[in-house]
Write an enzyme that holds these catalytic residues in place. Structure first.
Site, mmCIF file in Angstrom:
data_model
loop_
_atom_site.group_PDB
_atom_site.id
_atom_site.type_symbol
_atom_site.label_atom_id
_atom_site.label_comp_id
_atom_site.label_asym_id
_atom_site.label_seq_id
_atom_site.Cartn_x
_atom_site.Cartn_y
_atom_site.Cartn_z
ATOM 1 N N LEU A 3 0.830 -1.209 0.000
ATOM 2 C CA LEU A 3 0.000 0.000 0.000
ATOM 3 C C LEU A 3 0.852 1.241 0.000
ATOM 4 O O LEU A 3 0.522 2.252 -0.583
ATOM 5 C CB LEU A 3 -0.885 0.026 1.248
ATOM 6 C CG LEU A 3 -2.119 -0.853 1.231
ATOM 7 C CD1 LEU A 3 -2.844 -0.727 2.549
ATOM 8 C CD2 LEU A 3 -3.038 -0.474 0.088
ATOM 9 N N GLY A 4 1.962 1.150 0.687
ATOM 10 C CA GLY A 4 2.786 2.341 0.785
ATOM 11 C C GLY A 4 4.008 2.051 1.598
ATOM 12 O O GLY A 4 4.211 0.947 2.093
ATOM 13 N N GLY B 87 6.259 4.129 4.379
ATOM 14 C CA GLY B 87 6.523 5.310 5.186
ATOM 15 C C GLY B 87 7.978 5.333 5.558
ATOM 16 O O GLY B 87 8.743 4.469 5.143
ATOM 17 N N GLY B 88 8.349 6.326 6.340
ATOM 18 C CA GLY B 88 9.714 6.372 6.827
ATOM 19 C C GLY B 88 9.983 5.179 7.703
ATOM 20 O O GLY B 88 11.106 4.842 8.000
ATOM 21 N N GLY C 80 8.836 1.876 7.227
ATOM 22 C CA GLY C 80 8.712 0.525 6.700
ATOM 23 C C GLY C 80 7.567 0.329 5.733
ATOM 24 O O GLY C 80 6.912 1.271 5.305
ATOM 25 N N VAL D 206 4.019 -1.190 4.153
ATOM 26 C CA VAL D 206 2.638 -1.434 4.554
ATOM 27 C C VAL D 206 1.962 -2.295 3.497
ATOM 28 O O VAL D 206 2.047 -2.000 2.320
ATOM 29 C CB VAL D 206 1.853 -0.112 4.691
ATOM 30 C CG1 VAL D 206 0.495 -0.377 5.311
ATOM 31 C CG2 VAL D 206 2.624 0.878 5.502
ATOM 32 N N ASP E 74 18.764 8.786 15.313
ATOM 33 C CA ASP E 74 18.291 10.161 15.501
ATOM 34 C C ASP E 74 18.159 10.475 16.991
ATOM 35 O O ASP E 74 17.123 10.946 17.440
ATOM 36 C CB ASP E 74 16.979 10.376 14.749
ATOM 37 C CG ASP E 74 16.705 11.864 14.496
ATOM 38 O OD1 ASP E 74 17.651 12.669 14.574
ATOM 39 O OD2 ASP E 74 15.545 12.203 14.235
#
Ligand SMILES: *[C@@H]1O[C@H](CO)[C@@H](O)[C@H](O)[C@H]1NC(C)=O
Ligand SMILES: *[C@@H]1O[C@H](CO)[C@@H](O)[C@H](O)[C@H]1NC(C)=O
Ligand SMILES: *[C@@H]1O[C@H](CO)[C@@H](O)[C@H](O)[C@H]1NC(C)=O
Ligand SMILES: *[C@@H]1O[C@H](CO)[C@@H](O)[C@H](O)[C@H]1NC(C)=O
Ligand SMILES: *[C@@H]1O[C@H](CO)[C@@H](O)[C@H](O)[C@H]1NC(C)=O
Ligand SMILES: *[C@@H]1O[C@H](CO)[C@@H](O)[C@H](O)[C@H]1NC(C)=O
Ligand SMILES: *[C@@H]1O[C@H](CO)[C@@H](O)[C@H](O)[C@H]1NC(C)=O
Ligand SMILES: *[C@@H]1O[C@H](CO)[C@@H](O)[C@H](O)[C@H]1NC(C)=O
Ligand SMILES: *[C@@H]1O[C@H](CO)[C@@H](O)[C@H](O)[C@H]1NC(C)=O
Ligand SMILES: *[C@@H]1O[C@H](CO)[C@@H](O)[C@H](O)[C@H]1NC(C)=O
Length: 872
Positions: free
Chosen positions: A586-587, A589-590, A592, A594, A687
Site C-alpha cells: 500500500l505504501g 513510510g519512513g 517501513g 505497509v 536520531d
C-alpha cells in the site's frame, strides 16, 4: 602595475604609463553566449545595433512555447527580445547551457513581456540558477524591459537556468547572455554578485551603452545629478593602457561634479532587503580636465559617515577604480559622499559607479554521480515527465517519481526511483546501477524486455525491487534471490514473460518474498494490523502462494475509525493469509512497508514492523499504527512530561535539578544500550536528540521515535549505510560526511551531544556563539577548567562538581571526532552509574547546606591544571 591602497580593505587599481597592447579586440565576441529565447530552431542572427550574434534557444531546452512580442513594441527593441519563450506548463522549466567551468561570467536574463499573449496580464515569477534562487522577476510594465544580472563563477561545465512559476502568472524569458570576465575583476569573498546599479555618471548623450562600446557587454545607464554639472573630454580614456575593469572610454569621458565647489557629490540608496542585502561598490574615476599648475583635485569617500577611501587624485585620462574587498557595513539606507579634501582647489568628480549585492549561489545540487545517472536514464527511456533542473533540489521541485535523502551537510542522494507505468521499453537501463544509494526501485507495469540484469545486485541498499508486469525473461541473479530469501530485499517479478530463479521457472506468476520472512532469522516478528476501510467485501480470489516458513508473531489490531480498539494475536501463517502472501504494497513510510490485507472481510493495512519486538523500560512503547489514505502514523504511549528539549531550553518553567538530569541521562543511556547490545540484531537509533527523549509523569526518560532506526546487517557487518535523512544537524556523527555510514558509535556521538545539553542547557548550534557547536564551546571551557560556566547557570551552583566533571568527561569522550575514540553505550552506562551512585551517596550526607559546599568545591576545581579529560 597595480597600486595597492594603504588601507587594508581597499584597493586602488589602475595601470598607467605603459604602452600596453590591447589584448582584447573590441570586436571580438569570444566566449560570448548569446541566446535569443523563442526564436526559431537553429536560427541565428547578428543584432543590427550591437553586432552581437544571437542563436536560438531551442538547443538548450525541451519545454516551453515560442512566442513573439506584439508588433507595436518591436520597434523600440533590439531583435533578441522580439521573441520569447513562455512556460505555461510545469512549475519549473530549465535551460541547460554548456559553459567553460571555472570562468567568471556575467550572466544576464532579459524579459520583455510586450503583451505577447494579448492578455495584458503582467506576470511575476522566479528565476533560479541551478538549485539556487537568483531573483524574482516582477514585470510591472508591458512595454518595459527587465533584466537581472549576476557575476558568478560556475563550478560545473554547464549552467542550468530555471524559470519557476510561483503562482503569479506564466513565466517567460526573452534573452540569456553570458559574458566571460577577467578573473581579476569583481572579487568578492562572500558569494556571487547581483547587479544593483551600473551608472554612467554625468552622461551627456543620455544613452545606454553596452557592447561593442563595452567589450564585456556590461550595460551602463546614464545618471545626472540635479545639483551637479558635467565635465567631459573628447579625448580617449585609457587609450594606452587598461584598468582591469575596462569601463568604456565614452562612459569614463564624462563625469559629474558639484556646482557648489565646496559641496560633496552624494549618492543614496535603500537596501533592497535590510536584513540580508550586503553591498559591494565599484567607483571609477578619471580626470577629464587638463589641470593648470595651480589647480588640484583630490577627495575622500565616506559611506554612512564612515571613511571609505581617500584621498583620491584621479589621473588625467586614466581610470582608477576604487572598491572595497569586503562588504559595506549592513544598513537600511546607504549614503555615499564624495567630498573634496581641504587642499583640493577643485570639487570632486565621479565618472562611473557600480553597486552589487551579494547573492549566495553556493548551494550544491544533488550528488553529481546521481545526477549523471538519472539524466542518462531520462535520455535512455525518453522520459517525458517534467524532469528538469536538479533532480532533488529545491525539495519543493524535486522530480516526480524520485525520493532523495536530504541533510544539512551532504548533497542529496537519490534513494527511490518509481518509473512504474511510464511506458518504458527496451532493456533495464544499466545506468540504474549507478544510483548506488537506491533503496526502492519500481519499474513495474512497463514493456521492458530482456533479462533481469545482474547489475541490479550492485545496488547494495536496495530493499524493494518491483519488476512486475513487464516482458522480462531469464534467470534472476543469484544475489537478488539470496537477498530476497534472507529478507533484506522485497523482490517481485510477477507477471513477466518467463522469469526463473525461485526453483522452477514461473510463467506469469507470483514470486514475492516479504521482508523478514526467512527461516532461521532470530526475529520475533511483531505486526500490527489496522483496519482502515470498512464494509468492503473480501475478494474470493485465491492465488498461488509461495510457501514460507515463519516464526510465530504477535499481531495487534487496532481499528481506529471506530475508536474501538481490538488487540489480536496472529501467527505468521495468518499474516500470509491476511495479506495474500504480502501481495499488495500500500505504501512505504519512513518506518517501513505497509501491505494490504483482509481480516474477516475487512480491508486492513498491515504493517510489518521489526521494531515492535523491542521492548525496554527506557524505550517508548509503540501502541499502535495507523494508515489512512496518504496519512500514516505511529502511536506511542503517552509521555506526560513531553520531551527533554522543552525542559532544557526553558520553554518549560520547571528547571531540572542536577540529580534529575543525571537520572534522565542514565535512562536514555540504558535505552540506547539496549538497542545496541540487547537486541539481536542490534539496532542503530540514528536520531538521538533531546526532542526524542521523552519524560513520563515521574520524569523517567524513554527514548522515542524509531522512525529512522535500522537493524544492523546480520552478515556480521557493523554498520548501516543510510538511505534517507540521517539524523539531525548538530547531532550527526562527523564521520558520516566521509563514510556515509552510521554505526552504533554514531548514536554514541549523538548521545554525547545530548549529554552536553543536559549539563549546559546550551543550544547545540548557536550561531551567535564564537564556537558554534556545543562540543567546541564546552571544549574551550574544559581547557580553561571552567566547570562553573559549563553547567546550566540556572542551577545556581547547586550541583556536585565532581559528578559534573565526570559527566562532561563522558560526554566529551562520546563526541570524539573519530568513532574508535568513543566509548560504547555499555561503557557509558557504567560510567554514568558511577556518577549517579556517588551523587546519591553525597546527597544523603549533605542535608540542607549543599549550596555552600558545592560552591567551595567549585573554587578548587576552577584551577585549569587540576583536570584532564579522558579523551585521547
Ligand atoms: C535543427 O538542426 C538539427 C541538426 O542540424 C536538425 O536535426 C533539425 O531538424 C533542425 N531543426 C529545424 C527546425 O530546422
Ligand atoms: C547539461 O549539459 C551538460 C553539458 O552539455 C551535460 O553533461 C548534462 O548532462 C546536461 N544536463 C541535462 C540535465 O541535460
Ligand atoms: C510587483 O510590482 C508591483 C507593482 O509595482 C507591486 O505592487 C508588487 O508588490 C510587486 N511584487 C513584489 C513581490 O515585489
Ligand atoms: C584567472 O584566469 C587565468 C586564465 O584564465 C588562470 O590562469 C588563473 O589561474 C585564474 N586566476 C584565478 C585566481 O582564478
Ligand atoms: C532632479 O530633479 C528632478 C525634479 O526636481 C527630480 O524629479 C529628479 O529625481 C532629480 N534627480 C536626481 C538624480 O536627484
Ligand atoms: C556650498 O556647499 C557648502 C557645503 O555643503 C555649504 O555650506 C554652502 O552653503 C553651499 N553654498 C551654496 C551657495 O549653496
Ligand atoms: C529579506 O531576506 C530574508 C533573509 O534572506 C528573507 O527571509 C526575507 O523574506 C527578505 N525580505 C524581503 C522583503 O525580501
Ligand atoms: C591659476 O593660474 C591661471 C593662469 O595660469 C590664472 O589665470 C588663475 O587666476 C590662477 N588661479 C588661481 C586660483 O590662482
Ligand atoms: C581625507 O582622507 C585623508 C586620509 O585619510 C585624511 O588625512 C584627511 O583628513 C581627509 N580629509 C577630509 C576632508 O576628510
Ligand atoms: C506495451 O506495449 C503495447 C504495444 O505497444 C501496448 O499496447 C501496451 O499498453 C504496453 N504496456 C504497457 C504496460 O506499457
Amino acid at each position: 602595475m597595480v597600486m595597492m591602497g594603504s588601507f587594508k580593505h581597499f584597493i586602488l587599481a589602475f595601470l598607467v604609463g605603459f604602452a600596453l597592447i590591447h589584448l582584447i579586440d573590441a570586436q571580438d565576441q569570444t566566449g560570448f553566449i548569446s541566446i535569443a529565447c523563442g526564436s526559431p530552431d537553429n536560427s541565428s542572427f547578428s543584432e543590427p545595433t550591437t553586432g552581437i550574434n544571437y542563436i536560438s534557444d531551442a538547443a538548450f531546452i525541451d519545454t516551453g512555447i515560442s512566442q513573439q512580442i506584439s508588433a507595436v513594441y518591436k520597434d523600440g527593441y533590439q531583435h533578441q527580445v522580439w521573441n520569447l519563450r513562455s512556460f505555461p506548463q510545469g512549475i519549473r522549466n530549465c535551460y541547460n547551457i554548456s559553459i567553460v567551468q571555472g570562468t567568471k561570467y556575467l550572466i544576464r536574463g532579459t524579459f520583455v513581456y510586450g503583451n505577447y499573449d494579448g492578455l495584458s496580464k503582467l506576470p511575476q515569477f522566479d528565476i533560479h540558477l541551478g538549485v539556487n534562487m537568483w531573483d524574482t522577476i516582477n514585470i510591472t510594465d508591458m512595454s518595459l524591459d527587465f533584466s537581472t544580472e549576476l557575476i558568478h563563477v560556475p563550478y560545473q561545465n554547464y549552467l542550468q537556468i530555471c524559470l519557476v512559476n510561483t503562482g503569479f502568472g506564466v513565466p517567460f524569458i526573452s534573452a540569456i547572455e553570458l559574458r566571460p570576465l577577467s578573473n581579476k575583476t569583481y572579487l568578492s569573498n562572500s558569494g556571487s554578485l547581483a547587479l544593483f546599479a551600473r551608472l554612467d555618471v554625468g552622461s551627456v548623450t543620455g544613452k545606454t551603452y553596452r557592447y561593442p562600446t563595452d567589450l564585456y557587454d556590461r550595460v551602463w545607464t546614464p545618471l545626472n545629478y540635479n545639483s551637479s554639472t558635467t565635465l567631459s573630454t573628447s579625448l580617449l580614456i585609457d587609450s594606452q593602457s587598461n584598468n582591469y575593469y575596462q569601463p568604456p572610454s565614452i562612459v569614463m569621458s564624462t563625469a559629474s561634479t558639484p556646482i557648489n565647489v565646496s559641496a560633496p557629490l552624494e549618492l543614496n540608496w535603500n537596501s533592497q532587503n535590510a536584513t540580508s542585502s550586503q553591498y559591494y561598490v565599484y567607483m571609477h574615476f578619471a580626470e577629464v580636465v587638463n589641470l593648470k599648475a595651480n589647480q588640484s583635485r583630490s577627495f575622500n569617500v565616506t559611506v554612512n559617515g564612515k571613511f571609505f577611501y581617500g584621498p583620491i587624485v584621479p589621473q588625467y585620462l586614466y581610470t582608477s577604480t576604487v572598491y572595497s574587498t569586503s562588504i559595506l557595513a549592513i544598513a537600511q539606507n546607504y549614503d555615499l559622499l564624495i567630498s573634496k579634501t581641504k587642499s583640493s582647489t577643485l570639487p570632486p568628480i565621479l565618472n562611473a559607479l557600480e553597486i552589487y549585492s551579494i547573492r549566495d549561489l553556493s548551494k550544491p545540487g544533488t550528488n553529481q554521480q546521481d545526477v549523471d545517472a538519472i539524466t542518462k536514464i531520462k535520455l535512455a527511456y525518453g522520459i517525458q515527465r517534467n524532469w528538469e533542473g536538479d533532480p532533488c533540489l529545491p525539495q519543493a521541485y524535486s522530480w516526480a517519481g524520485l525520493n532523495c535523502s536530504y541533510d544539512s551537510i551532504n548533497p542529496p542522494r537519490i534513494t527511490s526511483l518509481n518509473l512504474s507505468s511510464s511506458g518504458l521499453t527496451g532493456v533495464v537501463s544499466v545506468f540504474i546501477s549507478n544510483l548506488i544509494m537506491l533503496q526502492y526501485l519500481d519499474i513495474s507495469n512497463n514493456n521492458l524486455t530482456g533479462s533481469v540484469p545482474d547489475f541490479l545486485s550492485q545496488l547494495q541498499y536496495l530493499r524493494v525491487l518491483n519488476l512486475e508486469k513487464n516482458q522480462l525473461t531469464g534467470t534472476i541473479p543469484a544475489d537478488l534471490i539470496q537477498r530476497s530469501k534472507n529478507g533484506s530485499l522485497l523482490l517481485s517479478v510477477d507477471e513477466n514473460l518467463n522469469v526463473c530463479g525461485f526453483g522452477s521457472c514461473k510463467k506469469k506468476n507470483n514470486i514475492a518474498v516479504p521482508i523478514g520472512a526467512s527461516v532461521g532469522v532470530l526475529l520475533i516478528l511483531s505486526l500490527i494490523v489496522v483496519a482502515v476501510l470498512w464494509g468492503l467485501k473480501r475478494r474470493k480470489k485465491d492465488k498461488n502462494k509461495v510457501a514460507i516458513a515463519g516464526t510465530e508473531s504477535n499481531i495487534q489490531t487496532t481499528s481506529f475509525q471506530s475508536i474501538e480498539s481490538i488487540q489480536r494475536q496472529f501467527t505468521y501463517a495468518d499474516l500470509i493469509r491476511i495479506t495474500n502472501n504480502f501481495e499488495r504494497i500500500l505504501g512505504k513510510g519512513g518506518f517501513g512497508q505497509v501491505y494490504h490485507g483482509y481480516v474477516d472481510d475487512t480491508q486492513v493495512a498491515v504493517k510489518v514492523k521489526l521494531l515492535m519486538r523491542v521492548h525496554h523500560r527506557n524505550l517508548t512503547t509503540l501502541v499502535g499504527y495507523c494508515y489512512e489514505g496518504t496519512n500514516m502514523g505511529l502511536v506511542y504511549e503517552y509521555m506526560a512530561n513531553g520531551d527533554l528539549d522543552a525542559h532544557l531550553s526553558g520553554k518549560n518553567n520547571n528547571i531540572l535539578s542536577w540529580e534529575a538530569r543525571l537520572n534522565i541521562a542514565m535512562d536514555a543511556a540504558q535505552g540506547l544500550e539496549y538497542l545496541h547490545h540487547g537486541c539481536k540484531p542490534p539496532i542503530i537509533h540514528r536520531d538521538v536528540k533531546t526532542t526524542n527523549i521523552l519524560l513520563n509523569e515521574n520524569f523517567h526518560a524513554k527514548i522515542g521515535d524509531f522512525g529512522l532506526s535500522k537493524i544492523f546487517p546480520t552478515d556480521g557487518g557493523t554498520h548501516v549505510s543510510t538511505f534517507s535523512v540521517a539524523g539531525t544537524p548538530g547531532y550527526l556523527d562527523p564521520e558520516y560526511s566521509t563514510s556515509y555510514r552510521l554505526t552504533e558509535k554514531s548514536d554514541v556521538y549523538s548521545f554525547g551531544v545530548v549529554l552536553l545539553e543536559i549539563v549546559t542547557s546550551q543550544r547545540v548550534i548557536e550561531r551567535s556563539r564564537e564556537n558554534t557547536h556545543i562540543s567546541q564551546w564546552v571544549r574551550i571551557m574544559v581547557d580553561k577548567g571552567d566547570i562553573q560556566n559549563i553547567v546550566d547557570p540556572r542551577l545556581h551552583g547547586n550541583f556536585n562538581v565532581n559528578s559534573a566533571w565526570k559527566v562532561v568527561e563522558i560526554a566529551m569522550a562520546c563526541v570524539s571526532s573519530t568513532s574508535i575514540e568513543r566509548p560504547t553505550m555499555s561503557e557509558v552506562v557504567i560510567k554514568l552509574k558511577e556518577c549517579l551512585t556517588s551523587e546519591l551517596a553525597q546527597r544523603k550526607g549533605e542535608s540542607n547546606y549543599s549550596v555552600e559546599m558545592v560552591n567551595m568545591n567549585m573554587i578548587t576545581e576552577l584551577n585549569p591544571s587540576t583536570r584532564k579529560l579522558v579523551q585521547k
